[in-house]
Structures are given as structure tokens and as C-alpha cells.
Scaffold this motif. Structure first.
Motif, short mmCIF file in Angstrom:
data_model
loop_
_atom_site.label_atom_id
_atom_site.label_comp_id
_atom_site.label_asym_id
_atom_site.label_seq_id
_atom_site.Cartn_x
_atom_site.Cartn_y
_atom_site.Cartn_z
N LYS A 3 0.82 -1.21 0.00
CA LYS A 3 0.00 0.00 0.00
C LYS A 3 0.85 1.27 0.00
CE LYS A 3 -0.67 0.30 5.03
NZ LYS A 3 -1.68 0.31 6.10
N ASN A 4 2.13 1.14 0.32
CA ASN A 4 3.03 2.30 0.31
C ASN A 4 3.95 2.29 -0.91
OD1 ASN A 4 2.54 3.73 2.96
ND2 ASN A 4 2.92 1.66 3.70
N LEU A 5 3.58 1.56 -1.93
CA LEU A 5 4.43 1.40 -3.11
C LEU A 5 4.73 2.74 -3.78
CD1 LEU A 5 5.76 -1.08 -4.33
CD2 LEU A 5 3.93 -1.18 -6.01
N LYS A 6 3.79 3.68 -3.71
CA LYS A 6 4.01 4.98 -4.35
C LYS A 6 5.16 5.75 -3.70
CE LYS A 6 0.57 7.38 -1.50
NZ LYS A 6 -0.66 8.20 -1.50
N ASN A 7 5.44 5.43 -2.43
CA ASN A 7 6.60 6.02 -1.75
C ASN A 7 7.83 5.13 -1.84
OD1 ASN A 7 4.05 6.84 0.33
ND2 ASN A 7 5.34 8.51 -0.38
N ASP A 8 7.60 3.82 -1.74
CA ASP A 8 8.73 2.88 -1.68
C ASP A 8 9.45 2.74 -3.01
OD1 ASP A 8 8.42 2.32 1.00
OD2 ASP A 8 6.99 0.69 0.64
N PHE A 9 8.70 2.78 -4.11
CA PHE A 9 9.37 2.59 -5.40
C PHE A 9 10.32 3.74 -5.74
CE2 PHE A 9 9.71 2.92 -10.03
CZ PHE A 9 10.24 1.66 -10.31
N PRO A 10 9.88 5.02 -5.63
CA PRO A 10 10.84 6.11 -5.90
C PRO A 10 12.05 6.05 -4.97
CG PRO A 10 8.60 6.96 -5.84
CD PRO A 10 8.53 5.55 -5.36
N ALA A 11 11.82 5.68 -3.69
CA ALA A 11 12.94 5.58 -2.75
C ALA A 11 13.89 4.46 -3.17
CB ALA A 11 12.43 5.33 -1.34
N SER A 12 13.34 3.35 -3.67
CA SER A 12 14.19 2.24 -4.10
C SER A 12 15.07 2.62 -5.28
CB SER A 12 13.32 1.03 -4.45
OG SER A 12 12.60 1.25 -5.67
N VAL A 13 14.56 3.49 -6.14
CA VAL A 13 15.36 3.96 -7.29
C VAL A 13 16.56 4.76 -6.80
CG1 VAL A 13 15.35 5.42 -9.34
CG2 VAL A 13 13.38 3.97 -8.85
N VAL A 14 16.32 5.63 -5.81
CA VAL A 14 17.42 6.41 -5.24
C VAL A 14 18.45 5.49 -4.59
CG1 VAL A 14 18.05 8.18 -3.55
CG2 VAL A 14 15.93 8.40 -4.86
N VAL A 15 17.96 4.54 -3.79
CA VAL A 15 18.87 3.60 -3.12
C VAL A 15 19.66 2.79 -4.15
CG1 VAL A 15 19.02 1.66 -1.52
CG2 VAL A 15 17.36 3.48 -1.12
N PHE A 16 19.01 2.44 -5.25
CA PHE A 16 19.69 1.70 -6.32
C PHE A 16 20.87 2.49 -6.88
CE2 PHE A 16 19.80 1.57 -11.03
CZ PHE A 16 20.43 0.34 -11.19
N PHE A 17 20.65 3.79 -7.13
CA PHE A 17 21.73 4.60 -7.69
C PHE A 17 22.82 4.89 -6.66
CE2 PHE A 17 18.47 5.92 -10.92
CZ PHE A 17 19.15 5.40 -12.01
N VAL A 18 22.46 4.88 -5.38
CA VAL A 18 23.47 5.03 -4.34
C VAL A 18 24.24 3.72 -4.17
CG1 VAL A 18 23.81 5.34 -1.85
CG2 VAL A 18 22.27 6.86 -3.10
N ALA A 19 23.53 2.59 -4.21
CA ALA A 19 24.14 1.29 -3.95
C ALA A 19 25.04 0.82 -5.08
CB ALA A 19 23.04 0.25 -3.70
N LEU A 20 24.69 1.15 -6.32
CA LEU A 20 25.44 0.63 -7.47
C LEU A 20 26.93 0.97 -7.41
CD1 LEU A 20 25.37 -0.84 -10.21
CD2 LEU A 20 24.87 1.37 -11.27
N PRO A 21 27.31 2.24 -7.29
CA PRO A 21 28.75 2.52 -7.23
C PRO A 21 29.40 2.00 -5.97
CG PRO A 21 27.49 4.51 -6.80
CD PRO A 21 26.51 3.48 -7.25
N LEU A 22 28.63 1.95 -4.86
CA LEU A 22 29.20 1.44 -3.62
C LEU A 22 29.49 -0.05 -3.71
CD1 LEU A 22 27.06 3.32 -0.93
CD2 LEU A 22 29.40 3.80 -1.66
N CYS A 23 28.61 -0.80 -4.34
CA CYS A 23 28.84 -2.23 -4.52
C CYS A 23 30.13 -2.48 -5.32
CB CYS A 23 27.65 -2.88 -5.24
SG CYS A 23 26.15 -3.00 -4.26
N LEU A 24 30.29 -1.74 -6.39
CA LEU A 24 31.48 -1.89 -7.23
C LEU A 24 32.73 -1.38 -6.50
CD1 LEU A 24 29.91 -0.63 -10.57
CD2 LEU A 24 30.44 -2.99 -9.99
N GLY A 25 32.59 -0.25 -5.83
CA GLY A 25 33.74 0.35 -5.16
C GLY A 25 34.25 -0.49 -4.01
N ILE A 26 33.34 -1.04 -3.22
CA ILE A 26 33.75 -1.85 -2.08
C ILE A 26 34.38 -3.15 -2.56
CG2 ILE A 26 32.87 -3.15 -0.10
CD1 ILE A 26 30.82 -0.81 0.21
N ALA A 27 33.90 -3.70 -3.67
CA ALA A 27 34.54 -4.88 -4.25
C ALA A 27 35.97 -4.56 -4.67
CB ALA A 27 33.72 -5.38 -5.44
#
Length: 532
Positions: A3-27
Motif C-alpha cells: 500500500k506504500n508502493l508509491k513512496n517505496d518505489f521512488p525511494a528504491s530507485v534512489v537507493v539503487f543509484f546510491v548502492a550501485l557505485p558502492l557495490c562496485l567500489g567496495i569490491a
């Protein structure tokens, strides 16, 4: 959750763009295959996110474990051997959950937790400055202040002026403007601006800028300043990116030592992030910590089995999730699926994202964690809060996460000891009208331990000849044997200096007892709680 998908999906996109370089960088910082960081991010999102009881926490590979992994790969004889330790570490975390070890995180002062958040925010800002201006001589995940090449964070920043990329810098400033405008103005203007988040717009503009300026010698962005996601040629090459543990080394003692180290550090880092995330949660929900340890353990077992780095809950991702309006753990789970889909379907598109745009996104995350108002608020709260806070910040910035937290906790304990030393007793002097004598009244605290020996002994030694002392122990529930011995020793000096002593207890009043130890042992029996 949906029921909170309208808030969770945009937030997940932001987290995705934050997580992507961090995943590669930490590796990269861990000396592991790049794909291992992405695996850990996917598992942290989907598996740990699904099992966790945290509403807003996001898990993935953590910078705090990169040094341990880097050393372990060489000492254990290869990455396949390390994966065995990761799997065993996950199993140990499951055991921690069964033993209800999750309560450990609540024994850390809030000043240390706030210092951890602020320190990580400062590190994010400092480490993204070179990328913001297009200087990428070191990998994204090089989080240590003092680096193996003899440089440090500040010298790296100083070198950017000789290697500024005009194109990367321009699009970084444009991205920063969009992010600030979206956050401060547009997000309040309409639903469309909440559904389509500023970081997504900034990333799309970054891709378009690269595509249209790549032929320009001045304003183009070099390929070195783009995200680098492994691109498989076919399904077999995709499967070939996975690494599997070498269980033939499971009997080696060093494997188990590394596994326990990973489990302990990952659990501690997770529990601290859980408490920090709960403090940031606008709804102030509480995460079940034992369930979190179970979820992290399951995540590490799966991550290790398919070639991923060890997983913890990560405050950078979690805070980005909160700041972007995430409401439930669906945002963490969706971000994991976005990582998986992007790695499979659109790795070439991801490799068009300029790192300077992602640096702008992380700048905003870092600033919200390390606002100047936080320093002011901690200062106003007094030195007992500010000193552990600032020590934690400095330790994290100039050493690493665990060093900073350990230093902050140690200082916090010292502060407690100092206050305990000061608050062992309340003493005042009154003049009795009938006798005209000054009576020194000493009321002991509820708990008096060996830490209070110095303070009490100082007061006893300052008593003058022919004085009168009242010791009130009616509220005392614990009296250390060390204090009783001090009083026994004082009884001899009291006789020499003609000092009259009266003890007031729940049992009554006694003057000049011949044996304090005998008196307090009887007091203990009567109260059942006072310990000699």
C-alpha cells in the motif's frame, strides 16, 4: 507492504543509484571480483530485506569489512577460500540470533550513534569530491584516510586541481542543482515530483550529457569517469561470473578464525546501523535485533555460496532510503531487484552513468547525515555528550568505522566513571542549635563501588578533630567491600582525632561501630540487596 508502493518505489530507485557505485567500489577496495559486490547488493536487498524486521534498513557489502576481506583473500589462499569463511560467518550469525545477542547494540550511547552517522556523512562527502570534479585515480571504494599508496584523503583532494574534467564538473553541478531544487521546492509542488525522484532525473541527464558530448575534447567525459558494471557476452559468460566456495579448506583453523571475525564485525556493524536507522525513522519504529541477526546470517550464507562479499546493514543506503521517503522494507527489496535486472538486462546503459552525477547524489546523502546543526546541538547538550560524539567522528574519519565507534564508546565509559566518581555521595555541613557543633552529613548513593573510593576517602581525610560525622545509608542498595574496608580503616583514625561517627540505616542508628564490616553484613541480610 504494497500500500506504500508509491513512496517505496521512488525511494528504491534512489537507493539503487546510491548502492550501485558502492557495490562496485567496495569490491575494488576489498580486492575481490567486481561482480561479487553486485551479488552482495542483490542478496542484501532481496534476501535480507525479505527476512529482516527492519522497515527502512538496507543491506549490502560494507566498507567496514573491506580491510578484513582484503587481508583474508591473501592469507586464506584465494577468494574461493574466503567464501567458505563468509558462509561459516553467516552460520555463526544465525547462532547469535538464536542466543539473542541482538541486545548488544542497545549498550552504545546515543552520542556514539550520532557520531557514527556524522562521521560516515563526512567520509562520503570527502571521498566524493574527486569524483565530483572528474578525478578518478583511485577506486570509488578507497574509504581509508591513510592509503596504501602513501597518500591520504586530503592529498587526494588537493590533486584534483591538476586533473579537473570540465565535462564531469559541469554535469555534477547541474545534477546538484536539480537535486537541491527537487528536494527543497519541486517535491512540495505536486505528486509527479514525488513519484519521479530528483536522483533519477539527474542520472538520466548525466547519461544524455555523456552521449551528446562524447566527441568533444573539452566538454566530453572520458570512459574512466563512468560506472563500470561487468557486461557478459552471453548466458554462459554471465554464469561464469559467479564464484563458488572451496569447502575442502573448511577444516583449516584460519578459516574459522576469519569466519568468526566476519560474523562478529558484521553483526556489530549491523546492530549499530539498526539503532541509527531506527533513530532516523520518522515513525520511530523499532527493529527486532535478533531477527535482524538471523536475516543477516541467512544473507551471508547465500551470498557466500554464490560468490558475494559479506553483507551487513549499511547506514549510507538506509539513510538514503529514509531521506527519499521510503516507508516499508519493500523499498529495500525492490532496490535488490533493480540491481539484478540492471545487471542482467541493461549493463551497457548503466555504464553510461557519469560518476560525477552519482557523487552529487552522495553529496546530498552525506550532508544530511553530517549537518552543521548536528554539531551545534551536541555542543549545546554539554561536554558529556559532545566529547564522545566528536571522538567518534574523528576516529571514523581518520581511521575506520570500528576504531571510531570503539574510541567513542571508551570515552563514553570514561565519562560515566567520572560522573559515578562525582556522584557517589552527597555531603553537607549543618550546625546543630542545641550543641552548637558542626555536623558533617554524608548520604551515600544507591550504588557505591570501588570507583568511588577516592572521592569518599578524600572527604574522610578532610574531617577535622573533634568533628561529628553522620553516614546515611538508607538508600544504598549496593556497597562494595572496598568501601567497607575504607570505613573500617577510618574508624581507627576517627578514635585518634576524636571524631564521632553515626550510621543511619533502615535498621536504625548506631554510633561508633566497632566493626563496619559486621554491621554492613547484617545490613545486607536485612535488605537482601545490599552487597558487602
Amino acid at each position: 507492504m504494497f500500500k506504500n508502493l508509491k513512496n517505496d518505489f521512488p525511494a528504491s530507485v534512489v537507493v539503487f543509484f546510491v548502492a550501485l557505485p558502492l557495490c562496485l567500489g567496495i569490491a575494488l577496495a576489498s580486492g575481490a571480483p567486481l561482480f561479487s559486490g553486485l551479488i552482495a547488493g542483490i542478496v542484501g536487498g532481496i534476501v535480507v530485506g525479505g527476512l529482516s524486521g527492519s522497515s527502512l534498513g538496507v543491506s549490502g557489502p560494507a566498507a567496514g569489512l573491506s580491510a578484513i576481506v582484503l587481508v583474508a583473500i591473501s592469507t586464506l589462499g584465494g577468494y574461493e577460500n574466503l567464501l567458505v569463511a563468509v558462509v561459516l560467518g553467516g552460520a555463526i550469525q544465525l547462532l547469535f540470533g538464536v542466543l539473542k545477542a541482538g541486545i548488544i547494540g542497545y549498550y552504545f550511547p546515543s552520542s556514539v550513534i550520532k557520531g557514527m552517522l556524522t562521521g560516515i556523512g563526512i567520509i562520503i562527502i570527502l571521498k566524493q569530491i574527486p569524483h565530483f570534479f572528474g578525478y578518478d585515480s583511485d577506486p570509488e571504494g578507497d574509504w581509508a584516510f591513510f592509503q596504501v599508496d602513501g597518500k591520504n584523503t586530503f592529498t587526494e583532494i588537493g590533486q584534483i586541481f591538476d586533473s579537473i574534467s570540465p565535462g564531469a564538473t559541469v554535469i555534477a553541478f547541474v545534477a546538484m542543482f536539480i537535486l537541491i531544487l527537487w528536494d527543497a521546492v519541486l517535491s512540495k509542488k505536486g505528486k509527479i515530483f514525488k513519484l519521479v525522484q530528483g536522483p533519477l532525473v539527474a542520472v538520466v541527464l548525466g547519461i544524455l550529457y555523456f552521449v551528446f558530448t562524447q566527441d568533444s575534447a573539452t566538454w566530453g567525459i572520458s570512459s574512466d569517469h563512468l560506472v563500470k558494471v561487468p557486461v557478459p557476452d552471453d548466458f554462459e559468460s554471465f554464469i561464469g561470473q559467479f564464484t563458488f566456495p572451496n569447502f575442502s579448506v573448511i577444516t583449516q583453523p584460519q578459516i574459522w578464525i576469519t569466519a568468526f571475525t566476519i560474523a562478529l564485525v558484521a553483526s556489530l556493524e549491523t546492530l549499530l546501523c539498526v539503532e541509527a536507522t531506527d533513530k532516523l525513522d520518522p515513525k520511530k519504529r523499532t527493529t527486532p535485533t535478533n531477527r535482524e541477526l538471523f536475516a543477516q546470517g541467512a544473507g551471508n550464507i547465500i551470498s557466500g555460496m554464490i560468490g558475494g562479499l559479506p553483507v551487513t546493514q549499511v547506514i549510507v543506503r538506509s539513510s538514503a532510503n529514509i531521506q527519499s521517503g521510503g516507508q516499508t522494507k519493500m523499498s529495500a527489496i525492490i532496490h535488490g531487484f533493480l540491481l539484478l535486472i540492471s545487471v542482467i538486462l541493461v549493463p551497457n546503459v548503466l555504464n553510461l552513468i557519469p560518476l560525477s552525477v552519482l557523487a552529487a547524489v552522495l553529496f546530498l546523502v552525506g550532508y544530511k547525515l553530517a549537518k552543521p546543526s548536528t554539531f551545534k546541538r551536541m555542543w549545546v547538550l554539554g561536554w558529556k555528550q559532545f566529547i564522545p560524539f566528536i571522538i567518534t567522528v574523528l576516529g571514523i574519519v581518520f581511521a575506520d568505522l570500528l576504531v571510531g565507534i570503539s574510541l567513542g564508546l571508551a570515552v563514553g565509559i570514561v565519562v560515566i566513571l567520572i560522573k559515578n566518581y562525582q556522584n557517589s555521595h552527597f555531603l553537607h555541613i549543618v550546625r546543630e542549635e542545641e550543641t552548637g557543633l558542626d555536623v558533617v552529613k554524608m548520604r551515600l548513593a544507591e550504588e557505591v563501588t570501588f570507583i568511588n573510593k577516592g572521592a569518599i576517602l578524600k572527604e574522610l581525610n578532610n574531617l577535622h578533630e573533634n568533628s561529628y560525622l553522620e553516614i546515611d545509608v538508607r538508600k544504598t542498595r549496593y556497597l562494595d567491600q572496598d568501601i567497607i574496608e575504607i570505613l573500617d580503616d577510618f574508624s581507627f583514625r576517627a578514635q585518634d582525632k576524636n571524631i564521632n561517627v553515626k550510621i543511619i540505616s533502615e535498621r536504625g542508628t548506631i554510633e561508633n561501630p566497632s566493626s563496619y564490616e559486621q554491621f554492613f553484613n547484617q545490613e545486607k541480610k536485612d535488605k537482601f540487596k545490599v552487597s558487602a
